[in-house]
Design an enzyme around this catalytic site. Sequence first.
Site, PDB file in Angstrom:
ATOM      1  N   ASP A  68       0.827  -1.204   0.000  1.00 25.62           N
ATOM      2  CA  ASP A  68       0.000   0.000   0.000  1.00 25.62           C
ATOM      3  C   ASP A  68       0.863   1.255   0.000  1.00 25.62           C
ATOM      4  O   ASP A  68       2.088   1.183   0.139  1.00 25.62           O
ATOM      5  CB  ASP A  68      -0.958  -0.020   1.211  1.00 25.62           C
ATOM      6  CG  ASP A  68      -0.318  -0.586   2.475  1.00 25.62           C
ATOM      7  OD1 ASP A  68       0.921  -0.543   2.577  1.00 25.62           O
ATOM      8  OD2 ASP A  68      -1.047  -1.070   3.352  1.00 25.62           O
ATOM      9  N   ASN A 137      -7.396  -2.932  14.330  1.00 25.08           N
ATOM     10  CA  ASN A 137      -8.809  -3.091  13.940  1.00 25.08           C
ATOM     11  C   ASN A 137      -9.008  -4.244  12.961  1.00 25.08           C
ATOM     12  O   ASN A 137     -10.087  -4.391  12.396  1.00 25.08           O
ATOM     13  CB  ASN A 137      -9.342  -1.794  13.325  1.00 25.08           C
ATOM     14  CG  ASN A 137      -8.681  -1.452  11.998  1.00 25.08           C
ATOM     15  OD1 ASN A 137      -7.776  -2.145  11.552  1.00 25.08           O
ATOM     16  ND2 ASN A 137      -9.128  -0.384  11.360  1.00 25.08           N
ATOM     17  N   HIS A 139      -7.373  -4.776  10.045  1.00 27.02           N
ATOM     18  CA  HIS A 139      -7.088  -4.604   8.622  1.00 27.02           C
ATOM     19  C   HIS A 139      -5.809  -5.341   8.226  1.00 27.02           C
ATOM     20  O   HIS A 139      -4.906  -5.521   9.041  1.00 27.02           O
ATOM     21  CB  HIS A 139      -7.016  -3.114   8.224  1.00 27.02           C
ATOM     22  CG  HIS A 139      -5.829  -2.351   8.731  1.00 27.02           C
ATOM     23  ND1 HIS A 139      -5.882  -1.025   9.100  1.00 27.02           N
ATOM     24  CD2 HIS A 139      -4.528  -2.705   8.915  1.00 27.02           C
ATOM     25  CE1 HIS A 139      -4.697  -0.603   9.470  1.00 27.02           C
ATOM     26  NE2 HIS A 139      -3.849  -1.614   9.378  1.00 27.02           N
ATOM     27  N   GLU A 144      -9.637  -1.691   5.322  1.00 32.91           N
ATOM     28  CA  GLU A 144     -10.286  -1.388   6.591  1.00 32.91           C
ATOM     29  C   GLU A 144     -11.561  -2.225   6.750  1.00 32.91           C
ATOM     30  O   GLU A 144     -12.063  -2.793   5.767  1.00 32.91           O
ATOM     31  CB  GLU A 144     -10.623   0.110   6.639  1.00 32.91           C
ATOM     32  CG  GLU A 144      -9.399   1.023   6.547  1.00 32.91           C
ATOM     33  CD  GLU A 144      -8.563   1.078   7.829  1.00 32.91           C
ATOM     34  OE1 GLU A 144      -8.458   0.052   8.536  1.00 32.91           O
ATOM     35  OE2 GLU A 144      -7.996   2.140   8.116  1.00 32.91           O
TER      36      GLU A 144
HETATM   37  C1  F6R Z   1       1.446  -1.855   6.119  1.00 27.91           C
HETATM   38  C2  F6R Z   1       0.106  -2.367   6.195  1.00 27.91           C
HETATM   39  C3  F6R Z   1      -0.672  -2.430   7.464  1.00 27.91           C
HETATM   40  C4  F6R Z   1       0.169  -2.757   8.698  1.00 27.91           C
HETATM   41  C5  F6R Z   1      -0.694  -2.689   9.947  1.00 27.91           C
HETATM   42  C6  F6R Z   1       0.090  -2.959  11.199  1.00 27.91           C
HETATM   43  O1  F6R Z   1       1.917  -1.887   4.774  1.00 27.91           O
HETATM   44  O2  F6R Z   1      -0.404  -2.714   5.193  1.00 27.91           O
HETATM   45  O3  F6R Z   1      -1.672  -3.435   7.334  1.00 27.91           O
HETATM   46  O4  F6R Z   1       0.747  -4.016   8.560  1.00 27.91           O
HETATM   47  O5  F6R Z   1      -1.283  -1.425  10.032  1.00 27.91           O
HETATM   48  O6  F6R Z   1       0.991  -1.907  11.405  1.00 27.91           O
HETATM   49  P1  F6R Z   1       2.167  -2.047  12.479  1.00 27.91           P
HETATM   50  O7  F6R Z   1       3.020  -3.163  11.992  1.00 27.91           O
HETATM   51  O8  F6R Z   1       2.891  -0.733  12.430  1.00 27.91           O
HETATM   52  O9  F6R Z   1       1.508  -2.328  13.774  1.00 27.91           O
END
Ligand code: F6R
Length: 257
Positions: A68, A137, A139, A144
């Site tokens: 992303d 959450n 995702h 989301e």
């Molecule tokens: C990042 C992504 C998100 C993260 C998620 C967890 O490219 O796609 O899904 O993996 O937000 O973030 P962290 O690892 O910072 O807790």
Amino acid sequence: MEVIICPTPDDVAETAAGIVAEEARLRAGGIVLGVATGSSPLGLYARLAARIDAGELDLSQARAFALDEYVGLEPGHPQSYHEVIRTTVTEPLRLDPSRVRVPDGNAPDLAAEAAAYERAIRDAGGIDVQILGVGSNGHIGFNEPTSSLASRTRIKTLTRRTREDNARFFEAGKVPVHCLTQGLGTIAEARRTLLVAQGEHKAEAVAQLAEGPVSARWPGTVLQYHPHCQVVVDEAAASRLELADYYRQVQEDKPLA
Ligand code: F6R
């Protein structure tokens, strides 16, 4: 789904790096990686880099696709995923920058960029191992809650919770609102999926992902359909798994391959 519970975050990193390194060896270096940003995979990337530095692994022929990117951050912004991937993945893993792709969150036509990203993944032969984290959450990527389980790369609006979770990286009030993200259907097509999670704040998302009903309310639950999904978590992230004892027993009594 294989759930691997490790004593510490370091063990999560080492275990996950072992899985990626083994797959890269099987594919003689020409592996196509899907790479997440965020804190969760940093230890895994560091462990892979250590193997490369030690001459045990070569990813110079690998390709990589980021999950992303934020929309509208100026090029070179340190928190843009172009920059984060360059500094945490491309450089330490000594990937060829021309073989690493991140969605362009400044493309004049974001829908066309999303479609081109899907084509590029297909043209590369698909993703061999998709590395994932999970949001508190639920995702994966930036899909989301209520994202279609069949979604493809597209623009999404970030939830308030995700923007709060990521606020630590930005000046006050400057967390982007939109992103381009691989869809859940895109992620589901990877040959292997490997999700890493550490910490108590991920425990609910991990429990839902592994044991909850499949639902767009918890987008990571789509991985329950994936034929080759491994979830590597530390004790804190595993703390709400009802079947933790069974997952430990599976690892202890693993059948010989
Ligand atoms: C990042 C992504 C998100 C993260 C998620 C967890 O490219 O796609 O899904 O993996 O937000 O973030 P962290 O690892 O910072 O807790």
